[in-house]
Write a protein that holds these residues in place. Structure first.
Motif, PDB file in Angstrom:
ATOM      1  N   ASP A  95     115.116-104.515-130.931  1.00 53.24           N
ATOM      2  CA  ASP A  95     114.649-103.205-130.470  1.00 53.24           C
ATOM      3  C   ASP A  95     113.295-102.907-131.096  1.00 53.24           C
ATOM      4  O   ASP A  95     112.974-103.409-132.182  1.00 53.24           O
ATOM      5  N   LYS A  96     112.512-102.068-130.417  1.00 52.71           N
ATOM      6  CA  LYS A  96     111.291-101.530-131.010  1.00 52.71           C
ATOM      7  C   LYS A  96     111.536-100.034-131.169  1.00 52.71           C
ATOM      8  O   LYS A  96     111.649 -99.310-130.168  1.00 52.71           O
ATOM      9  N   VAL A  97     111.652 -99.616-132.414  1.00 53.14           N
ATOM     10  CA  VAL A  97     112.062 -98.241-132.697  1.00 53.14           C
ATOM     11  C   VAL A  97     110.849 -97.421-133.135  1.00 53.14           C
ATOM     12  O   VAL A  97     110.193 -97.740-134.125  1.00 53.14           O
ATOM     13  N   LEU A  98     110.576 -96.388-132.370  1.00 53.19           N
ATOM     14  CA  LEU A  98     109.451 -95.506-132.682  1.00 53.19           C
ATOM     15  C   LEU A  98     110.011 -94.243-133.344  1.00 53.19           C
ATOM     16  O   LEU A  98     110.838 -93.548-132.760  1.00 53.19           O
ATOM     17  N   VAL A  99     109.550 -93.959-134.560  1.00 53.43           N
ATOM     18  CA  VAL A  99     110.072 -92.788-135.286  1.00 53.43           C
ATOM     19  C   VAL A  99     109.107 -91.618-135.108  1.00 53.43           C
ATOM     20  O   VAL A  99     107.907 -91.749-135.361  1.00 53.43           O
TER      21      VAL A  99
ATOM     22  N   LEU B 126     105.909 -90.231-123.660  1.00 49.18           N
ATOM     23  CA  LEU B 126     104.772 -90.988-123.119  1.00 49.18           C
ATOM     24  C   LEU B 126     104.304 -92.066-124.106  1.00 49.18           C
ATOM     25  O   LEU B 126     104.047 -93.214-123.716  1.00 49.18           O
ATOM     26  N   VAL B 127     104.212 -91.715-125.395  1.00 45.58           N
ATOM     27  CA  VAL B 127     103.810 -92.720-126.395  1.00 45.58           C
ATOM     28  C   VAL B 127     104.859 -93.831-126.432  1.00 45.58           C
ATOM     29  O   VAL B 127     104.520 -95.014-126.461  1.00 45.58           O
ATOM     30  N   ALA B 128     106.125 -93.448-126.397  1.00 49.79           N
ATOM     31  CA  ALA B 128     107.193 -94.449-126.451  1.00 49.79           C
ATOM     32  C   ALA B 128     107.097 -95.401-125.255  1.00 49.79           C
ATOM     33  O   ALA B 128     107.129 -96.627-125.412  1.00 49.79           O
TER      34      ALA B 128
ATOM     35  N   GLY C  49     105.712 -99.467-125.361  1.00 46.11           N
ATOM     36  CA  GLY C  49     106.779-100.447-125.154  1.00 46.11           C
ATOM     37  C   GLY C  49     107.961-100.260-126.100  1.00 46.11           C
ATOM     38  O   GLY C  49     108.742-101.189-126.318  1.00 46.11           O
ATOM     39  N   ALA C  50     108.103 -99.057-126.661  1.00 40.76           N
ATOM     40  CA  ALA C  50     109.248 -98.800-127.543  1.00 40.76           C
ATOM     41  C   ALA C  50     110.538 -98.843-126.731  1.00 40.76           C
ATOM     42  O   ALA C  50     110.558 -98.464-125.563  1.00 40.76           O
ATOM     43  N   SER C  51     111.619 -99.322-127.365  1.00 39.59           N
ATOM     44  CA  SER C  51     112.901 -99.296-126.647  1.00 39.59           C
ATOM     45  C   SER C  51     113.770 -98.135-127.121  1.00 39.59           C
ATOM     46  O   SER C  51     114.742 -97.773-126.461  1.00 39.59           O
ATOM     47  N   LYS C  52     113.424 -97.532-128.293  1.00 37.01           N
ATOM     48  CA  LYS C  52     114.165 -96.364-128.781  1.00 37.01           C
ATOM     49  C   LYS C  52     113.178 -95.396-129.433  1.00 37.01           C
ATOM     50  O   LYS C  52     112.217 -95.826-130.087  1.00 37.01           O
ATOM     51  N   LEU C  53     113.469 -94.122-129.270  1.00 34.25           N
ATOM     52  CA  LEU C  53     112.695 -93.096-129.967  1.00 34.25           C
ATOM     53  C   LEU C  53     113.648 -92.441-130.970  1.00 34.25           C
ATOM     54  O   LEU C  53     114.682 -91.894-130.581  1.00 34.25           O
ATOM     55  N   ALA C  54     113.310 -92.543-132.266  1.00 27.60           N
ATOM     56  CA  ALA C  54     114.241 -92.049-133.295  1.00 27.60           C
ATOM     57  C   ALA C  54     113.837 -90.659-133.772  1.00 27.60           C
ATOM     58  O   ALA C  54     112.685 -90.421-134.136  1.00 27.60           O
ATOM     59  N   LEU C  55     114.824 -89.746-133.755  1.00 27.60           N
ATOM     60  CA  LEU C  55     114.576 -88.354-134.155  1.00 27.60           C
ATOM     61  C   LEU C  55     115.344 -88.031-135.439  1.00 27.60           C
ATOM     62  O   LEU C  55     116.411 -88.588-135.686  1.00 27.60           O
ATOM     63  N   GLY C  56     114.786 -87.097-136.219  1.00 25.91           N
ATOM     64  CA  GLY C  56     115.338 -86.843-137.556  1.00 25.91           C
ATOM     65  C   GLY C  56     116.414 -85.765-137.655  1.00 25.91           C
ATOM     66  O   GLY C  56     116.676 -85.292-138.753  1.00 25.91           O
TER      67      GLY C  56
END
Ligand code: FES
Ligand code: ZN
Ligand code: ZN
Length: 329
Positions: free
Chosen positions: A53-57, A152-154, A158-165
């Motif tokens: 996965d490519k995880v964008l935080v 849009l950034v995700a 090419g991110a596969s997940k967007l991680a939220l806090g």
């Protein structure tokens, strides 16, 4: 938290915390290990991350997203995923300036690549001005703009997940509020993840789903993680959420582990709650997700600028991310 003059239940060193639902004392090292393991179990339990996965935080500058980034980096080789971070600079005076510097520091010390998207740069006006011109409260404009830009950034990167806090206390307060007000429309969005929708939306994950608020606070303090000190000037405390958090924590004190058990059952029952019905169609202006053929970002910018800005922002994002090597490996 209990007065501590006790020893770590694992190694006998001086304890820094007592975790009631575990009936254990932990020293600094063992508390950090405990929390990282807790997030590892959450990721496994809800299958939040897959190998490669490519995880964008999404980093705000606050403690929860900073702790999330720190823990995900520690788990990245275990689960075999890549990591990067994004920050939306809203242009809200000193608060945004400070947040911008803090997220740079947070990512630099971990060696994680960061992309900053400034609302001012893409629209020519800041968030406050946008909300004033759109005649919407700043916080709801902010939520709309952040959701759009993060997705849009995700997608662009090419991110596969967007991680939220979001942490356990946040989720419980939101869900209790939905029950109390019987506004159940968004309750199905309060799970540990949402699915991706091909080319329209990157799936969101909440790896801190079972982490209590006091745990992220302590983790950030023990590791000296830099966090924003000032508060957004538009912030208005939501009295009901504050009271609910207090009530929930009072119950937790009497029945340690109640929050965990609620969240796990809540996840199991989530599909029983009503979902927001409606079509999912690409926006005719920018191709992003919408329910009416016009996404809310294009709608609000059309109102303010006389034309929808989604496709212009998309172009900007393509340029911004074109030669940027975002993914930490
Ligand atoms: Fe969004 Fe304050 S952080 S309006
Ligand atoms: Zn110990
Ligand atoms: Zn659009």
């Amino acid at each position: 938290m209990r007065e501590l003059r006790r020893k770590c239940s694992l190694c006998g060193k001086e304890a820094v915390v007592y975790i009631p639902y575990q009936r254990r004392y932990y020293c600094k090292e063992h508390f950090i290990e405990f929390l990282v393991n807790k997030v590892r179990s959450t990721i496994k339990r809800y299958k939040l991350i897959r190998s490669r996965d490519k995880v964008l935080v999404a980093l705000s500058g606050g403690k929860d997203s900073a702790v999330l980034l720190d823990i995900l980096l520690k788990l990245s080789s275990y689960f075999n995923f890549k990591l990067a971070a994004v920050h939306i600079d809203l242009g809200i005076g000193n608060f945004s300036d400070e947040s911008r510097e803090i997220v740079k520091e947070q990512t630099k010390r971990l060696g994680v690549n960061l992309v900053i998207v400034a609302v001012n740069e893409i629209l020519g006006i800041d968030l406050t001005e946008l909300s004033r011109k759109a005649r919407r409260p700043p916080c709801s404009t902010c939520g709309l703009v952040k959701r759009y830009l993060l997705n849009l950034v995700a997608l662009t990167s090419g991110a596969s997940k967007l991680a939220l806090g979001h942490n356990a206390d946040d989720i419980m307060a939101y869900s209790f509020k939905s029950f109390l007000t019987q506004d159940l429309r968004y309750i199905s969005k309060l799970g540990a993840f949402t699915e991706s929708i091909e080319r329209l939306a990157v799936g969101r994950i909440r790896p801190l789903y079972e982490v209590y608020e006091f745990e992220t606070k302590l983790y950030a303090r023990l590791l000296d993680i830099p966090v924003v000190k000032s508060r957004c000037p538009h912030f208005r405390p939501n009295q009901m959420e504050i009271e609910l958090k207090k009530i929930i924590n009072d119950i937790e004190q009497e029945r340690p582990g109640m929050k965990l058990s609620f969240l796990r059952k809540f996840m199991r029952n989530l599909k029983e709650y009503p979902e927001i019905k409606g079509r999912i169609v690409p926006c005719k202006y920018c191709g992003m997700i919408s329910s009416t053929g016009e996404c809310s970002f294009c709608r609000i910018t059309r109102k303010v600028f006389g034309k929808p800005m989604g496709s212009k922002v998309k172009e900007y994002m393509n340029k911004l991310l074109k030669d940027k090597i975002l993914w930490y490996s």
